[in-house]
Scaffold this active site. Structure first.
Site, short mmCIF file in Angstrom:
data_model
loop_
_atom_site.label_atom_id
_atom_site.label_comp_id
_atom_site.label_asym_id
_atom_site.label_seq_id
_atom_site.Cartn_x
_atom_site.Cartn_y
_atom_site.Cartn_z
N ASN A 11 0.86 -1.18 0.00
CA ASN A 11 0.00 0.00 0.00
C ASN A 11 0.90 1.23 0.00
O ASN A 11 1.43 1.61 1.03
CB ASN A 11 -0.90 -0.03 1.24
CG ASN A 11 -1.74 1.24 1.37
OD1 ASN A 11 -1.85 2.02 0.43
ND2 ASN A 11 -2.35 1.42 2.54
N HIS A 97 -9.89 1.43 4.39
CA HIS A 97 -8.62 1.64 5.12
C HIS A 97 -8.87 2.67 6.23
O HIS A 97 -9.62 3.63 6.04
CB HIS A 97 -7.52 2.11 4.17
CG HIS A 97 -6.18 2.12 4.81
ND1 HIS A 97 -5.78 3.13 5.66
CD2 HIS A 97 -5.15 1.24 4.77
CE1 HIS A 97 -4.56 2.86 6.10
NE2 HIS A 97 -4.16 1.71 5.59
N GLU A 177 -5.80 -4.56 10.62
CA GLU A 177 -4.82 -3.52 10.85
C GLU A 177 -5.18 -2.73 12.11
O GLU A 177 -5.98 -1.79 12.05
CB GLU A 177 -4.78 -2.55 9.66
CG GLU A 177 -4.32 -3.18 8.37
CD GLU A 177 -3.70 -2.14 7.43
OE1 GLU A 177 -2.56 -2.35 7.02
OE2 GLU A 177 -4.36 -1.12 7.14
N GLY A 252 4.55 1.77 4.69
CA GLY A 252 5.87 2.40 4.57
C GLY A 252 6.95 1.50 4.00
O GLY A 252 7.65 1.90 3.04
P1 PGA Z 1 2.40 0.69 7.68
O1 PGA Z 1 0.95 0.86 7.03
O2 PGA Z 1 2.98 -0.59 7.15
O3 PGA Z 1 3.16 1.91 7.19
O4 PGA Z 1 2.23 0.69 9.16
C1 PGA Z 1 0.12 -0.24 6.83
C2 PGA Z 1 -1.18 0.22 6.23
O5 PGA Z 1 -1.73 1.24 6.66
O6 PGA Z 1 -1.70 -0.42 5.30
#
Ligand code: PGA
Length: 267
Positions: A11, A97, A177, A252
């Protein structure tokens, strides 16, 4: 886990400009990986979809969108519709999301509408759920609260999506998440994520029943459940090896070619 093939979803959020997206897609398109071990999906920004899609065309990497307006086309100023995604070869769509729920005020009802629209268009929605914060108190107390929160979200988001949707190949994918773990560098532990995934599967069976009628396989139990939230190359293996975790949704770390490559090699 019941899935031999891990689903890895990148993502990119709004981290990259168009030219950066193309450059990263080119690097990723050269990665060697076994399709028997993993399926890789890249969710670029809307602006990047066309050119990133061209770069990925002919590879085994699939194209995903980060959101969609739940209509094919029409008078919806500033939105991107399902027909455009289809024309661009998008196969996966992130739905609900937490950043959209938070910054765009997407309600559970909107998420439900989008989910149904994406399924009807023949694409695979990736429904994102997760509790907003860690609860104080004992582990049991914390878990009870989080589990109730997630069950509520699933019930509302999957409302009136008929059982039959699980019998065709484009069933929804769930991404757990926990919001407190997203972009914070503080992921859930694989043990806790795994416990929540087991719970999510229970809730799905509770909503849909263990077996879809006329089928010998228990389809709702075959929905992949991904973990997301501060996944990186150091902690990925822990999640991938944990029971009930069928793949990863990575923010990230997925914008850095070397990080992503290491994560794939952990599959
Ligand atoms: P992150 O984001 O890996 O940067 O923590 C995950 C996401 O929001 O899909």
């Amino acid at each position: 886990t019941i899935f031999m093939t891990k689903l890895i979803v990148a993502n990119w959020k709004m981290y990259l400009t168009l030219s950066q997206s193309i450059a990263l897609a080119k690097r990723i398109s050269n990665f060697k990986f076994l399709i028997s071990k993993l399926e890789l999906v890249v969710c670029s920004s809307f602006v990047g979809l066309e050119k990133v899609g061209k770069v990925l065309n002919g590879t085994h990497i699939k194209l995903g969108a980060q959101d969609v307006w739940p209509e094919p086309r029409g008078a919806f100023t500033g939105e991107v519709g399902l027909d455009d995604l289809a024309e661009l070869g998008v196969e996966y769509v992130l739905v609900g999301h937490s950043e959209r729920r938070r910054y765009q005020g997407e309600t559970d009802a909107v998420v439900n509408t989008k989910l149904r629209a994406v399924l009807a268009a023949g694409m695979q929605p990736i429904l994102c759920v997760g509790e907003p914060k860690r609860e104080l108190g004992s582990k049991n107390h914390e878990f009870r609260k989080a589990k109730n929160y997630v069950r509520n979200q699933l019930r509302k988001n999957l409302k009136d999506i008929p059982n039959s949707k699980f019998m065709i190949h484009n069933s929804p994918i769930i991404a757990y998440e926990p919001i407190w773990a997203i972009g914070t560098g503080r992921p859930a532990t694989p043990e806790d994520a795994s416990e929540m995934h087991g719970w999510i599967r229970k809730v799905i069976v509770e909503i849909y029943g263990g077996r879809a009628s006329g089928q010998t396989e228990a389809r709702p139990t075959r929905i992949p459940i991904l973990y997301g939230g501060s996944v990186n190359s150091k902690n990925a293996a822990g999640f991938l090896n944990a029971p009930h975790i069928d793949g990863l949704l990575i923010g990230g770390a997925s914008t850095k070619a070397e990080e992503l490559k290491l994560i794939l090699s952990a599959c």
